[in-house]
Design a protein around this motif. Structure first.
Motif, short mmCIF file in Angstrom:
data_model
loop_
_atom_site.label_atom_id
_atom_site.label_comp_id
_atom_site.label_asym_id
_atom_site.label_seq_id
_atom_site.Cartn_x
_atom_site.Cartn_y
_atom_site.Cartn_z
N ILE A 1 -1.64 11.47 0.55
CA ILE A 1 -2.21 10.51 1.50
C ILE A 1 -1.41 10.41 2.80
O ILE A 1 -1.99 10.37 3.88
N GLY A 2 -0.11 10.34 2.76
CA GLY A 2 0.67 10.08 3.97
C GLY A 2 1.05 8.61 4.03
O GLY A 2 0.91 7.87 3.06
N THR A 3 1.52 8.16 5.19
CA THR A 3 1.99 6.79 5.36
C THR A 3 0.89 5.91 5.97
O THR A 3 0.32 6.25 7.00
N PHE A 4 0.63 4.80 5.33
CA PHE A 4 -0.38 3.83 5.75
C PHE A 4 0.23 2.92 6.81
O PHE A 4 1.31 2.37 6.63
N VAL B 1 0.85 -1.20 0.00
CA VAL B 1 0.00 0.00 0.00
C VAL B 1 0.88 1.24 0.00
O VAL B 1 0.66 2.18 -0.77
N ASN B 2 1.90 1.27 0.85
CA ASN B 2 2.79 2.43 0.90
C ASN B 2 3.60 2.60 -0.38
O ASN B 2 3.88 3.73 -0.80
N GLU B 3 3.94 1.50 -1.03
CA GLU B 3 4.65 1.59 -2.32
C GLU B 3 3.76 2.28 -3.36
O GLU B 3 4.22 3.14 -4.10
N VAL B 4 2.49 1.90 -3.39
CA VAL B 4 1.56 2.53 -4.35
C VAL B 4 1.37 4.01 -4.01
O VAL B 4 1.42 4.87 -4.90
N ILE B 5 1.19 4.33 -2.73
CA ILE B 5 1.06 5.73 -2.32
C ILE B 5 2.28 6.51 -2.76
O ILE B 5 2.17 7.63 -3.28
N GLY B 6 3.46 5.94 -2.58
CA GLY B 6 4.71 6.61 -2.92
C GLY B 6 4.94 6.81 -4.41
O GLY B 6 5.84 7.55 -4.80
N ARG B 7 4.12 6.19 -5.25
CA ARG B 7 4.24 6.39 -6.70
C ARG B 7 3.62 7.70 -7.16
O ARG B 7 3.73 8.07 -8.32
N HIS B 8 2.94 8.41 -6.25
CA HIS B 8 2.32 9.71 -6.57
C HIS B 8 1.42 9.61 -7.80
O HIS B 8 1.51 10.41 -8.73
N LEU B 9 0.52 8.63 -7.75
CA LEU B 9 -0.41 8.40 -8.86
C LEU B 9 -1.53 9.43 -8.86
O LEU B 9 -2.02 9.82 -7.80
N ASP B 10 -1.95 9.82 -10.04
CA ASP B 10 -3.10 10.72 -10.17
C ASP B 10 -4.38 9.94 -9.90
O ASP B 10 -4.50 8.77 -10.23
N VAL B 11 -5.35 10.64 -9.30
CA VAL B 11 -6.68 10.09 -9.08
C VAL B 11 -7.61 10.82 -10.04
O VAL B 11 -7.69 12.05 -10.04
N HIS C 1 -15.08 -16.35 8.56
CA HIS C 1 -13.99 -16.14 7.60
C HIS C 1 -13.75 -14.65 7.33
O HIS C 1 -13.30 -14.27 6.26
N ILE C 2 -14.06 -13.82 8.31
CA ILE C 2 -13.85 -12.38 8.18
C ILE C 2 -12.55 -11.99 8.87
O ILE C 2 -12.34 -12.28 10.05
N TRP C 3 -11.68 -11.34 8.11
CA TRP C 3 -10.46 -10.76 8.65
C TRP C 3 -10.69 -9.26 8.75
O TRP C 3 -10.99 -8.60 7.75
N ARG C 4 -10.62 -8.74 9.97
CA ARG C 4 -10.81 -7.30 10.20
C ARG C 4 -9.46 -6.67 10.48
O ARG C 4 -8.70 -7.15 11.32
N MET C 5 -9.18 -5.60 9.77
CA MET C 5 -7.95 -4.88 10.04
C MET C 5 -8.25 -3.42 10.30
O MET C 5 -9.17 -2.85 9.73
N ARG C 6 -7.48 -2.84 11.22
CA ARG C 6 -7.61 -1.43 11.58
C ARG C 6 -6.34 -0.72 11.16
O ARG C 6 -5.25 -1.27 11.33
N PHE C 7 -6.51 0.48 10.61
CA PHE C 7 -5.35 1.20 10.10
C PHE C 7 -5.50 2.69 10.28
O PHE C 7 -6.58 3.19 10.57
N LYS C 8 -4.39 3.38 10.12
CA LYS C 8 -4.37 4.84 10.21
C LYS C 8 -3.41 5.36 9.16
O LYS C 8 -2.69 4.60 8.52
N LEU C 9 -3.42 6.68 9.03
CA LEU C 9 -2.46 7.36 8.16
C LEU C 9 -1.62 8.29 9.00
O LEU C 9 -2.16 9.07 9.80
N ASP C 10 -0.33 8.21 8.84
CA ASP C 10 0.56 9.20 9.47
C ASP C 10 0.64 10.39 8.54
O ASP C 10 0.62 10.25 7.32
N GLU C 11 0.71 11.55 9.13
CA GLU C 11 0.76 12.80 8.35
C GLU C 11 1.94 12.82 7.39
O GLU C 11 2.98 12.21 7.63
N ILE C 12 1.77 13.53 6.29
CA ILE C 12 2.84 13.71 5.32
C ILE C 12 3.91 14.58 5.96
O ILE C 12 3.62 15.61 6.56
N LYS C 13 5.16 14.14 5.82
CA LYS C 13 6.27 14.90 6.43
C LYS C 13 6.95 15.76 5.41
O LYS C 13 6.97 15.57 4.28
#
Length: 158
Positions: A131-134, A70-80, A146-158
């Protein structure tokens, strides 16, 4: 002058960086595990959670790999970007199972570079550089559902 298509009203206001990160996470899960996009998601500014239907609980190495990818994709600076299509013109890779019964005939597709494409009426950043860091905070697996629940946050862009 082209007129903006009329879409269904959206019932919530997402935090654009977190919501866009959810799109990237969903595509990462599809690619890594061959599972559907999240079954259920609760997306908030401080932390979020997503549920995935999986045959087994991911290993700790797999959880770290999800975060890395996920962080690798974020770091590619892709257009939305956005495009509007009629239901019959939706590409086959776009999963419409969450589409409400009363959804409009015209759908908005959200594209994150060459990585993800899905139907969505939510709010997003213009580039993954916003986005920042996932960071995965915790996760658990229910073998009965069979449900996998994950919790996540974003660290601010530095």
């Amino acid at each position: 002058m082209e007129q903006e298509p009329v879409l269904n009203a959206h019932n919530k206001e997402e935090y654009p960086p977190m919501h866009t990160a959810e799109h990237i996470l969903n595509q990462t899960m599809v690619r890594m595990f061959g599972c559907p996009r999240s079954r259920n998601a609760h997306i908030e500014k401080k932390k979020s959670k997503c549920d995935y239907l999986l045959d087994a609980c991911p290993t700790e190495d797999q959880v770290q790999e999800i975060e890395r990818r996920v962080n690798e994709v974020i770091g590619r600076h892709l257009d939305v970007s956005y495009e509007f299509v009629k239901r019959g013109e939706v590409p086959p890779e776009v999963d419409l199972w969450k589409l409400p019964d009363d959804a409009s005939e015209t759908l908005r597709l959200v594209r994150i570079g060459d990585y993800d494409l899905c139907a969505c009426v939510g709010t997003h950043v213009q580039s993954t550089s916003e986005i920042g860091t996932f960071k995965i905070l915790s996760h658990d697996y229910n073998p009965d559902t069979h449900i996998w629940r994950m919790r996540f946050k974003l660290d601010e862009i530095k």
